[in-house]
Design a protein around this motif. Sequence first.
Motif, short mmCIF file in Angstrom:
data_model
loop_
_atom_site.label_atom_id
_atom_site.label_comp_id
_atom_site.label_asym_id
_atom_site.label_seq_id
_atom_site.Cartn_x
_atom_site.Cartn_y
_atom_site.Cartn_z
N THR A 17 -6.54 8.30 25.87
CA THR A 17 -7.50 7.34 25.35
C THR A 17 -7.13 5.95 25.81
O THR A 17 -6.36 5.76 26.74
CB THR A 17 -7.50 7.40 23.81
OG1 THR A 17 -6.20 7.03 23.35
CG2 THR A 17 -7.82 8.79 23.31
N THR A 18 -7.68 4.97 25.09
CA THR A 18 -7.44 3.58 25.46
C THR A 18 -5.96 3.24 25.51
O THR A 18 -5.53 2.37 26.25
CB THR A 18 -8.14 2.66 24.43
OG1 THR A 18 -9.47 3.14 24.23
CG2 THR A 18 -8.18 1.25 24.91
N ILE A 67 -2.43 -0.09 22.75
CA ILE A 67 -3.84 -0.43 22.89
C ILE A 67 -3.93 -1.81 23.52
O ILE A 67 -3.31 -2.76 23.04
CB ILE A 67 -4.55 -0.40 21.53
CG1 ILE A 67 -4.61 1.05 21.01
CG2 ILE A 67 -5.96 -0.97 21.62
CD1 ILE A 67 -5.26 1.21 19.66
N PRO A 68 -4.67 -1.98 24.61
CA PRO A 68 -4.73 -3.27 25.31
C PRO A 68 -5.18 -4.41 24.40
O PRO A 68 -5.99 -4.21 23.49
CB PRO A 68 -5.75 -3.02 26.42
CG PRO A 68 -5.76 -1.54 26.62
CD PRO A 68 -5.48 -0.95 25.28
N ALA A 70 -7.14 -6.79 24.91
CA ALA A 70 -8.58 -7.05 24.96
C ALA A 70 -9.36 -6.12 24.04
O ALA A 70 -10.47 -6.46 23.60
CB ALA A 70 -9.08 -6.89 26.40
N ASP A 71 -8.79 -4.94 23.74
CA ASP A 71 -9.49 -3.96 22.90
C ASP A 71 -8.97 -3.93 21.47
O ASP A 71 -9.48 -3.18 20.64
CB ASP A 71 -9.33 -2.55 23.50
CG ASP A 71 -9.94 -2.44 24.88
OD1 ASP A 71 -10.96 -3.11 25.12
OD2 ASP A 71 -9.39 -1.69 25.71
N LEU A 72 -7.95 -4.74 21.20
CA LEU A 72 -7.24 -4.63 19.93
C LEU A 72 -8.15 -4.94 18.74
O LEU A 72 -8.32 -4.12 17.82
CB LEU A 72 -6.04 -5.57 19.93
CG LEU A 72 -5.07 -5.46 18.74
CD1 LEU A 72 -4.48 -4.06 18.68
CD2 LEU A 72 -3.97 -6.50 18.86
N SER A 74 -11.42 -5.26 18.59
CA SER A 74 -12.62 -4.41 18.51
C SER A 74 -12.27 -3.04 17.95
O SER A 74 -13.07 -2.43 17.23
CB SER A 74 -13.27 -4.28 19.88
OG SER A 74 -12.40 -3.64 20.81
N THR A 75 -11.08 -2.53 18.28
CA THR A 75 -10.66 -1.24 17.73
C THR A 75 -10.50 -1.32 16.22
O THR A 75 -10.95 -0.44 15.48
CB THR A 75 -9.33 -0.79 18.37
OG1 THR A 75 -9.51 -0.63 19.78
CG2 THR A 75 -8.85 0.53 17.77
N SER A 78 -14.04 -2.02 14.58
CA SER A 78 -14.96 -0.88 14.66
C SER A 78 -14.56 0.21 13.68
O SER A 78 -15.43 0.84 13.05
CB SER A 78 -15.00 -0.32 16.08
OG SER A 78 -13.74 0.18 16.48
N GLU A 353 -7.43 6.29 18.40
CA GLU A 353 -7.43 5.64 19.71
C GLU A 353 -6.10 5.79 20.45
O GLU A 353 -6.06 5.73 21.67
CB GLU A 353 -7.76 4.15 19.55
CG GLU A 353 -9.21 3.87 19.20
CD GLU A 353 -10.15 4.35 20.29
OE1 GLU A 353 -9.96 3.99 21.46
OE2 GLU A 353 -11.09 5.11 19.97
#
Length: 478
Positions: A17-18, A67-68, A70-72, A74-75, A78, A353
Amino acid sequence: MLPTSPGLVAGFSAATTTAGATRSTTFLLLTAVVAIAVLLVLIIKVKLHAFYALVIVSLLTAVVAGIPAADLVSTLTSGFGNTLSTVALLVGFGAVLGRIVEVSGGARVLADTLVARFGESRAPLALSVASLFYGFPIFLDAAFVVMLPVVYTVARRLGGSLMLYALPAAGAFLVMHALVPPHPGPVAAASLLGADVGLVLVVGMLVALPTWYVMGYRLALALAKRADFLPVPDLLGRPSESSDQPRPRFGVILLVLLLPLVLIFGGTGSSTAVTNYGVDEDNPLVVVLQIIGATPVALLITSVLAMLLLVVRPNRGKVGGRLEEVVDSALAPVCSIILITGAGGMFGRVLTETGIGGALAGELDAAGLPLIVAGFLIAVALRIAQGSATVAGTTAAGLLAPAVAADPSLSALQLACLTVAMTAGAISFSHVNDSGFWLVGRFLGLDTATTLKTWSVVSTGIGLMAFGLVWVLWTVIS
């Protein structure tokens, strides 16, 4: 010879995954164990509020798991938002409906009727039976919140610990939510495996009824008797003893409580007609039934009707600010519960994730277990890893689907048994990453340790017994 699960999740031995394929299975599993341990320490020992503890641990786990950046955010959001989109409306409307039933005296009417029919000594059984029927078409969280005023009222009237009445009721709701269509987990799993939903319903009921009595009722009652005395909280308020408003009739209360079941059942039936019998999805009746049969809409309609029947009509329209007062008094206490539930969903999403669930599934697949055992254990692993029973059951079915498709010898009854086995695994081991864990625990006023020793044990007992029964059936027909 029992069929096995040949390579159905090959490639899941490490995260995909991410979080990236750079994290090994061992590292991911260790991260999950440490995260849960830290969360329990913060809540139980440090006494940090569960909402803050869940958010902090979710953030740290996401960072450690890779988890990158940039996605932290939003993860995290969400996971929080997706949970609230499901839970907030159900809990909000359910709390208002429960509050109206409580303050109108309706909960007392229903409680008196149940106790009169079953007797005071069997009041826990009465509530568990009522919950078993009420939980057939309604999600656990919504049904539990709506029934709470009745449970509270019985506990106040008889003077016992709230746990004696609430835990058997919650166990009944869990059994129905886990094993029986039209709940989403069994329906989705059946669809992915190509199982007949009607046959899944039959197998689910055969398994659910003895499981409810032994684990949902008897085990829950035994645990409740061992637990410390639990007073009834004032989350949903109390009826005014000085009010000169007459108590509502039993038939009116029954209408208010059964209306959501009828509406939701209508929506489910119309969807089944479209899917299985070729009914036109644009048929006006189907469209209306699906709209009003959506659980949030059904609870909205029912709560508005309850306002009219239980607040406006008895006061002949002279309510002043009464409606606003009732709604405010219902929503204010549950805001904390809604936030904690959302944060539990956030933690579960982070674990998802990271790829922990896939890593566990891959390890189980490599063991070459019988198909039904592999399905159950994969669902258990996914449940422990990410919390959501529906996600665990659905994902396990998706992972198992290739093996099922490759074995044309599987009968329709075996497919139904396989579906129920996975949903049994998916409901087991409820713990701190499960939003339902926080919902039940907080509405009953339990601390985290007590919730683990009661609700988690009941959920595990239900899952294990249900699997044991369906495995026996699988063995007999194989």
